[in-house]
Design a protein around this motif. Structure first.
Motif, PDB file in Angstrom:
ATOM      1  N   VAL A   1      10.207  -3.891  -1.342  1.00 51.45           N
ATOM      2  CA  VAL A   1       9.177  -3.478  -2.297  1.00 51.45           C
ATOM      3  C   VAL A   1       9.524  -2.096  -2.835  1.00 51.45           C
ATOM      4  CG1 VAL A   1       6.731  -2.936  -2.640  1.00 51.45           C
ATOM      5  CG2 VAL A   1       7.376  -4.794  -1.094  1.00 51.45           C
TER       6      VAL A   1
ATOM      7  N   ILE B   1       7.739   1.085  -4.844  1.00 55.59           N
ATOM      8  CA  ILE B   1       6.475   1.676  -5.273  1.00 55.59           C
ATOM      9  C   ILE B   1       6.795   2.938  -6.068  1.00 55.59           C
ATOM     10  CG2 ILE B   1       4.351   2.810  -4.480  1.00 55.59           C
ATOM     11  CD1 ILE B   1       4.488   0.902  -2.025  1.00 55.59           C
TER      12      ILE B   1
ATOM     13  N   ALA C   1      -0.579   3.049  -1.262  1.00 58.14           N
ATOM     14  CA  ALA C   1       0.164   1.837  -1.609  1.00 58.14           C
ATOM     15  C   ALA C   1       1.210   1.512  -0.550  1.00 58.14           C
ATOM     16  CB  ALA C   1       0.829   2.003  -2.972  1.00 58.14           C
TER      17      ALA C   1
ATOM     18  N   VAL D   1      10.430  -0.326   2.258  1.00 56.62           N
ATOM     19  CA  VAL D   1       9.792   0.192   1.047  1.00 56.62           C
ATOM     20  C   VAL D   1      10.570   1.377   0.472  1.00 56.62           C
ATOM     21  CG1 VAL D   1       7.708   1.251   0.106  1.00 56.62           C
ATOM     22  CG2 VAL D   1       7.511  -0.543   1.847  1.00 56.62           C
TER      23      VAL D   1
ATOM     24  N   PRO E   1       8.288  -2.709 -10.125  1.00 56.38           N
ATOM     25  CA  PRO E   1       6.897  -2.311  -9.853  1.00 56.38           C
ATOM     26  C   PRO E   1       5.974  -2.750 -10.989  1.00 56.38           C
ATOM     27  CG  PRO E   1       8.402  -0.506  -9.395  1.00 56.38           C
ATOM     28  CD  PRO E   1       9.202  -1.552 -10.113  1.00 56.38           C
TER      29      PRO E   1
ATOM     30  N   VAL F   1       1.267  -1.945   1.887  1.00 57.27           N
ATOM     31  CA  VAL F   1       2.416  -2.858   1.943  1.00 57.27           C
ATOM     32  C   VAL F   1       2.923  -2.991   3.380  1.00 57.27           C
ATOM     33  CG1 VAL F   1       4.839  -3.123   1.287  1.00 57.27           C
ATOM     34  CG2 VAL F   1       3.139  -2.521  -0.441  1.00 57.27           C
TER      35      VAL F   1
ATOM     36  N   THR G   1       1.740  -1.523  -7.258  1.00 56.08           N
ATOM     37  CA  THR G   1       2.977  -0.820  -6.930  1.00 56.08           C
ATOM     38  C   THR G   1       3.329   0.262  -7.948  1.00 56.08           C
ATOM     39  OG1 THR G   1       4.166  -2.686  -7.932  1.00 56.08           O
ATOM     40  CG2 THR G   1       4.007  -2.647  -5.525  1.00 56.08           C
TER      41      THR G   1
ATOM     42  N   THR H   1      -0.030  -5.288  -9.344  1.00 56.40           N
ATOM     43  CA  THR H   1       0.155  -5.529  -7.911  1.00 56.40           C
ATOM     44  C   THR H   1      -0.008  -4.258  -7.089  1.00 56.40           C
ATOM     45  OG1 THR H   1       2.562  -5.213  -8.062  1.00 56.40           O
ATOM     46  CG2 THR H   1       1.729  -7.447  -8.376  1.00 56.40           C
TER      47      THR H   1
ATOM     48  N   ASP I   1       2.308  -9.659  -2.761  1.00 58.49           N
ATOM     49  CA  ASP I   1       1.919 -10.152  -4.073  1.00 58.49           C
ATOM     50  C   ASP I   1       2.527 -11.534  -4.257  1.00 58.49           C
ATOM     51  OD1 ASP I   1       4.419  -9.757  -6.163  1.00 58.49           O
ATOM     52  OD2 ASP I   1       4.445  -8.268  -4.581  1.00 58.49           O
TER      53      ASP I   1
END
Length: 230
Positions: free
Chosen positions: A113, A115, A152, A75, A138, A156, A144, A142, A162
């Motif tokens: 991902v 965020i 968040a 992330v 993002p 995740v 993010t 979803t 998602d």
């Protein structure tokens, strides 16, 4: 038709490819027919009776799998300095802003991902051509893009994914690893399926869930009886 390898023949001998199975039985079978020498991902493919070209038939959502995906999700938290400590404590692998925007501009996308915060989205706009095709942009829908970055990140990391129907009307998602217990595979798959069912567009006519297949990396797909998950 392409010639089957020895491993593929062994896999096909373990189940009837003309038959549809219950989610429970398919989850046990997918473990049996997987022969790769690594912890393969297990994927769910759901063909829907929708036309993704029409905005009122788009199916997109988020789901938190009860047992996670089994994958170590990397992330990146693109946040202002006052949110950096929270993002790091929540488990974000990369935390910062301008330095990572420059890295992305140079082609770096080694994350799963991203965020960020609403106030930062303006800076991400020019990077859409890089992030968009990789599914990394993002999106508030979803979760993010949020002020609660720490939450968040934790979601995740815990198994929140998602999903979005593709242009052929199929939702693809990695929902587990072969090393998972069969019951955990089934429970993760059911969580995603129930979420998809709740998102049926009112404009979609006829059969909503047309087919469901469960497979692992390089394994044949096992047909799941769609009626058993309604």
């Amino acid at each position: 038709m392409a010639k089957l390898t020895k491993k593929q023949k062994v896999a096909y001998d373990k189940f009837d490819k003309t038959q549809s199975y219950s989610l429970k039985d398919a989850s046990a079978l997918v473990k049996e027919i997987t022969s790769v020498n690594f912890d393969a991902s297990i994927d769910l493919a759901v063909r829907l009776g929708v036309d993704p070209r029409k905005a009122n038939q788009m199916v997109r959502g988020v789901v938190t799998l009860p047992h996670g995906t089994g994958k170590d999700v990397k992330v990146l938290a693109l946040v202002t300095p006052d949110k950096e400590a929270d993002a790091k404590e929540a488990g974000a692998d990369y935390v910062g802003l301008d330095e990572y925007l420059q890295k992305i501009k140079g082609g770096w996308t080694d994350v799963d991902v991203i965020i960020t915060m609403p106030s930062v989205m303006g800076k991400l706009g020019p990077l859409g051509r890089i992030l968009g095709p990789r599914g990394l942009m993002p999106n508030p829908k979803t979760g993010t893009v949020t002020m609660d970055v720490a939450r968040a990140v934790k979601e995740v990391k815990a198994g929140k994914i998602d999903f979005k129907v593709d242009k052929t009307g199929i939702v693809h998602a990695a929902i587990a690893k072969v090393s998972f217990d069969a019951n955990k595979i089934a429970e993760n798959a059911d969580e995603l399926l129930q979420t998809i069912l709740k998102l049926r567009p009112t404009a979609a006519k006829g059969t909503y869930v047309k087919s469901i297949y469960l497979s692992s990396t390089m394994s044949p797909g096992i047909s799941i009886d769609a009626k058993s998950v309604n």
